[in-house]
Scaffold this motif. Structure first.
Motif, PDB file in Angstrom:
ATOM      1  N   ALA A  60     -34.861  52.384 -38.124  1.00  0.00           N
ATOM      2  CA  ALA A  60     -36.094  51.947 -37.462  1.00  0.00           C
ATOM      3  C   ALA A  60     -36.814  53.144 -36.851  1.00  0.00           C
ATOM      4  N   ARG A  61     -38.143  53.217 -37.043  1.00  0.00           N
ATOM      5  CA  ARG A  61     -38.948  54.329 -36.538  1.00  0.00           C
ATOM      6  C   ARG A  61     -40.007  53.801 -35.574  1.00  0.00           C
ATOM      7  N   ASP A  62     -40.412  54.661 -34.643  1.00  0.00           N
ATOM      8  CA  ASP A  62     -41.465  54.261 -33.717  1.00  0.00           C
ATOM      9  C   ASP A  62     -42.832  54.587 -34.314  1.00  0.00           C
ATOM     10  N   ASN A  63     -43.881  54.176 -33.601  1.00  0.00           N
ATOM     11  CA  ASN A  63     -45.237  54.368 -34.115  1.00  0.00           C
ATOM     12  C   ASN A  63     -45.587  55.834 -34.278  1.00  0.00           C
ATOM     13  N   GLU A  64     -45.133  56.688 -33.373  1.00  0.00           N
ATOM     14  CA  GLU A  64     -45.448  58.117 -33.466  1.00  0.00           C
ATOM     15  C   GLU A  64     -44.859  58.717 -34.744  1.00  0.00           C
ATOM     16  N   TRP A  65     -43.630  58.325 -35.087  1.00  0.00           N
ATOM     17  CA  TRP A  65     -43.004  58.852 -36.304  1.00  0.00           C
ATOM     18  C   TRP A  65     -43.782  58.399 -37.534  1.00  0.00           C
ATOM     19  N   TRP A  66     -44.135  57.128 -37.590  1.00  0.00           N
ATOM     20  CA  TRP A  66     -44.863  56.628 -38.749  1.00  0.00           C
ATOM     21  C   TRP A  66     -46.236  57.294 -38.870  1.00  0.00           C
ATOM     22  N   THR A  67     -46.932  57.499 -37.739  1.00  0.00           N
ATOM     23  CA  THR A  67     -48.248  58.134 -37.787  1.00  0.00           C
ATOM     24  C   THR A  67     -48.146  59.550 -38.323  1.00  0.00           C
ATOM     25  N   THR A  68     -47.150  60.302 -37.839  1.00  0.00           N
ATOM     26  CA  THR A  68     -46.973  61.682 -38.306  1.00  0.00           C
ATOM     27  C   THR A  68     -46.591  61.721 -39.779  1.00  0.00           C
ATOM     28  N   PHE A  69     -45.696  60.840 -40.181  1.00  0.00           N
ATOM     29  CA  PHE A  69     -45.245  60.816 -41.574  1.00  0.00           C
ATOM     30  C   PHE A  69     -46.380  60.440 -42.520  1.00  0.00           C
ATOM     31  N   PRO A 107     -50.757  66.547 -37.981  1.00  0.00           N
ATOM     32  CA  PRO A 107     -50.622  65.561 -36.908  1.00  0.00           C
ATOM     33  C   PRO A 107     -51.735  65.651 -35.877  1.00  0.00           C
ATOM     34  N   SER A 108     -52.277  66.853 -35.620  1.00  0.00           N
ATOM     35  CA  SER A 108     -53.338  66.981 -34.624  1.00  0.00           C
ATOM     36  C   SER A 108     -54.603  66.261 -35.054  1.00  0.00           C
ATOM     37  N   GLU A 109     -54.830  66.156 -36.370  1.00  0.00           N
ATOM     38  CA  GLU A 109     -56.031  65.465 -36.853  1.00  0.00           C
ATOM     39  C   GLU A 109     -55.976  63.989 -36.542  1.00  0.00           C
ATOM     40  N   THR A 110     -54.753  63.406 -36.473  1.00  0.00           N
ATOM     41  CA  THR A 110     -54.648  61.980 -36.190  1.00  0.00           C
ATOM     42  C   THR A 110     -55.047  61.664 -34.766  1.00  0.00           C
ATOM     43  N   GLN A 111     -55.009  62.659 -33.874  1.00  0.00           N
ATOM     44  CA  GLN A 111     -55.378  62.409 -32.484  1.00  0.00           C
ATOM     45  C   GLN A 111     -56.885  62.416 -32.289  1.00  0.00           C
ATOM     46  N   VAL A 112     -57.612  63.120 -33.150  1.00  0.00           N
ATOM     47  CA  VAL A 112     -59.056  63.262 -32.955  1.00  0.00           C
ATOM     48  C   VAL A 112     -59.843  62.563 -34.032  1.00  0.00           C
ATOM     49  N   SER A 113     -59.178  61.867 -34.958  1.00  0.00           N
ATOM     50  CA  SER A 113     -59.910  61.269 -36.074  1.00  0.00           C
ATOM     51  C   SER A 113     -60.833  60.162 -35.622  1.00  0.00           C
ATOM     52  N   VAL A 122     -53.320  52.502 -43.888  1.00  0.00           N
ATOM     53  CA  VAL A 122     -52.272  51.521 -43.632  1.00  0.00           C
ATOM     54  C   VAL A 122     -52.890  50.134 -43.709  1.00  0.00           C
ATOM     55  N   GLU A 123     -52.152  49.205 -44.283  1.00  0.00           N
ATOM     56  CA  GLU A 123     -52.602  47.818 -44.329  1.00  0.00           C
ATOM     57  C   GLU A 123     -51.859  47.010 -43.281  1.00  0.00           C
ATOM     58  N   CYS A 124     -52.588  46.139 -42.598  1.00  0.00           N
ATOM     59  CA  CYS A 124     -51.939  45.216 -41.670  1.00  0.00           C
ATOM     60  C   CYS A 124     -50.922  44.380 -42.444  1.00  0.00           C
ATOM     61  N   THR A 125     -49.678  44.396 -41.997  1.00  0.00           N
ATOM     62  CA  THR A 125     -48.625  43.680 -42.720  1.00  0.00           C
ATOM     63  C   THR A 125     -48.882  42.184 -42.757  1.00  0.00           C
ATOM     64  N   LYS A 126     -49.634  41.673 -41.799  1.00  0.00           N
ATOM     65  CA  LYS A 126     -49.856  40.230 -41.720  1.00  0.00           C
ATOM     66  C   LYS A 126     -51.072  39.768 -42.506  1.00  0.00           C
ATOM     67  N   CYS A 127     -52.224  40.492 -42.350  1.00  0.00           N
ATOM     68  CA  CYS A 127     -53.459  40.008 -42.981  1.00  0.00           C
ATOM     69  C   CYS A 127     -54.018  40.970 -44.022  1.00  0.00           C
ATOM     70  N   GLY A 128     -53.499  42.211 -44.110  1.00  0.00           N
ATOM     71  CA  GLY A 128     -53.944  43.153 -45.128  1.00  0.00           C
ATOM     72  C   GLY A 128     -55.156  43.977 -44.750  1.00  0.00           C
ATOM     73  N   PRO A 146     -53.502  55.110 -39.799  1.00  0.00           N
ATOM     74  CA  PRO A 146     -52.179  54.805 -39.226  1.00  0.00           C
ATOM     75  C   PRO A 146     -52.197  54.687 -37.712  1.00  0.00           C
ATOM     76  N   GLU A 147     -52.952  55.589 -37.033  1.00  0.00           N
ATOM     77  CA  GLU A 147     -52.976  55.552 -35.579  1.00  0.00           C
ATOM     78  C   GLU A 147     -53.726  54.348 -35.035  1.00  0.00           C
ATOM     79  N   ALA A 148     -54.527  53.679 -35.885  1.00  0.00           N
ATOM     80  CA  ALA A 148     -55.294  52.509 -35.441  1.00  0.00           C
ATOM     81  C   ALA A 148     -54.535  51.210 -35.647  1.00  0.00           C
ATOM     82  N   LEU A 149     -53.372  51.255 -36.328  1.00  0.00           N
ATOM     83  CA  LEU A 149     -52.578  50.049 -36.579  1.00  0.00           C
ATOM     84  C   LEU A 149     -51.159  50.252 -36.069  1.00  0.00           C
ATOM     85  N   PRO A 150     -50.946  50.298 -34.749  1.00  0.00           N
ATOM     86  CA  PRO A 150     -49.573  50.401 -34.247  1.00  0.00           C
ATOM     87  C   PRO A 150     -48.755  49.187 -34.650  1.00  0.00           C
ATOM     88  N   ASP A 151     -47.493  49.437 -34.940  1.00  0.00           N
ATOM     89  CA  ASP A 151     -46.578  48.397 -35.432  1.00  0.00           C
ATOM     90  C   ASP A 151     -46.998  47.856 -36.791  1.00  0.00           C
TER      91      ASP A 151
END
Length: 328
Positions: free
Chosen positions: A125-134, A143-149, A273-279, A284-289
């Motif tokens: 199991a990974r946290d949101n930060e790991w998934w965003t970086t990956f 990774p720095s671009e994900t903070q300012v995108s 990233v696609e929302c797992t529930k509705c697609g 990635p940084e805008a869809l935690p979990d």
């Protein structure tokens, strides 16, 4: 004994009605399951803390090969114990727990591109930060671009305005006629007489005004634009001094400095990233979990707007008219 029975639930059930009878179908090449890196070795208690349904489906997905089809329909067809709704709910729970992310990415170049849909799976199991970086690394971003995108690009630095020459000041002495090959600014001034004879300038006039015309070109104007700006809207009366008239227009109608262009090109995302529930897709940084804002638990539902006073008045009028129609 209780521990042995609980561990046994982690293994594939022996019931023939719940074990897939055929090999799991593979997705189209480029689609399907993808294993995330740096996972811990497989153990019997990998999904021990999950509920029974999620634990069962997670163990099944974990043993699927790379490229296996991961749609809800396919998984439900291979898992007779659960239907599509149950599988969809379990995948959402596994996404929140950090085991998977559904993504879409552009494949191809130029006009020959298409969206490819994949599901990244991590036994650990990974946290949101790991998934965003990956996923940022998968998209070719740092990774720095994900903070300012999500923040707007900074405004370009202000360019100081050059001091405007005073038209009322004494003009400088006329320089000698332009030697050698004329500049584009000189040619544009010489062309004014061809557009309107009242603006015909001498060679000395063109050389005198060449510096002001060159400023226009340095600010992004073309020679054609310069000629059009100087000859548009001319007065009906005769022009006594073409050089003074053109000088005034070159000064008063001088275009502004063009904003400095940012040399840092922003590459559009090729992975979402696609929302797992509705697609719903997103960064990635805008869809935690792995869930969008709408599907995320705890998101408040906006209240229905209160009826306006005007609508209330309309309802009163309608009720009054209905009462009149019922009056004998």
């Amino acid at each position: 004994m209780a521990t042995e029975n609980f561990s046994a639930a982690l293994r594939a059930p022996a019931s023939a009605s719940s074990v897939p009878s055929t090999a799991h179908p593979m997705a189209v090449p480029g689609y399907g399951k993808r294993s995330a890196p740096d996972q811990a070795p497989r153990r019997t208690d990998d999904f021990l803390l999950l509920p029974e349904r999620e634990r069962y489906i997670a163990a099944f997905i974990d043993r699927l090969p790379e490229g296996a089809a991961m749609t809800v329909k396919t998984l439900a067809r291979q898992l007779p114990r659960y239907g599509q709704q149950a599988v969809s709910t379990a995948l959402t729970a596994l996404s929140v727990a950090g085991y998977l992310r559904r993504i879409r990415r552009l494949a191809g170049d130029g006009d020959q591109v298409r969206w490819v849909f994949r599901t990244f799976w991590s036994r650990t199991a990974r946290d949101n930060e790991w998934w965003t970086t990956f996923l940022a690394a998968e998209d070719g971003r740092s990774p720095s671009e994900t903070q300012v995108s999500a923040s707007p690009a900074p405004a370009p630095p202000a360019v100081p305005q050059q001091p405007e020459p005073d038209p009322a000041s004494d003009p400088a002495p006329d320089p000698a006629p332009h030697p050698g090959r004329p500049s584009p600014a000189y040619d544009a001034l010489a062309q004014l007489g061809c557009t309107d004879p009242r603006l015909a300038l001498s060679a000395a006039d063109c050389a005198t005004l060449e510096g002001l015309a060159q400023e226009w070109l340095e600010r992004g104007a073309t020679p054609a634009h310069l000629v059009q700006a100087l000859t548009a809207g001319l007065p009906a009366e005769p022009i006594i001094s073409p050089r003074g008239f053109v000088r005034r227009r070159l000064t008063d109608k001088k275009p502004p400095h063009r904003p400095t262009t940012n040399t840092t090109t922003v590459t559009p995302p090729r992975l979402l990233v696609e929302c797992t529930k509705c697609g719903t897709p997103g960064r990635p940084e805008a869809l935690p979990d792995g869930l969008c804002r709408t599907c995320r638990p705890g998101t408040p539902t906006p209240p229905d707007p209160a009826p306006s006073a005007e609508a209330h008045h309309v309802h009163q009028r309608v009720d009054a008219l209905r009462a009149l129609t019922r009056t004998p």
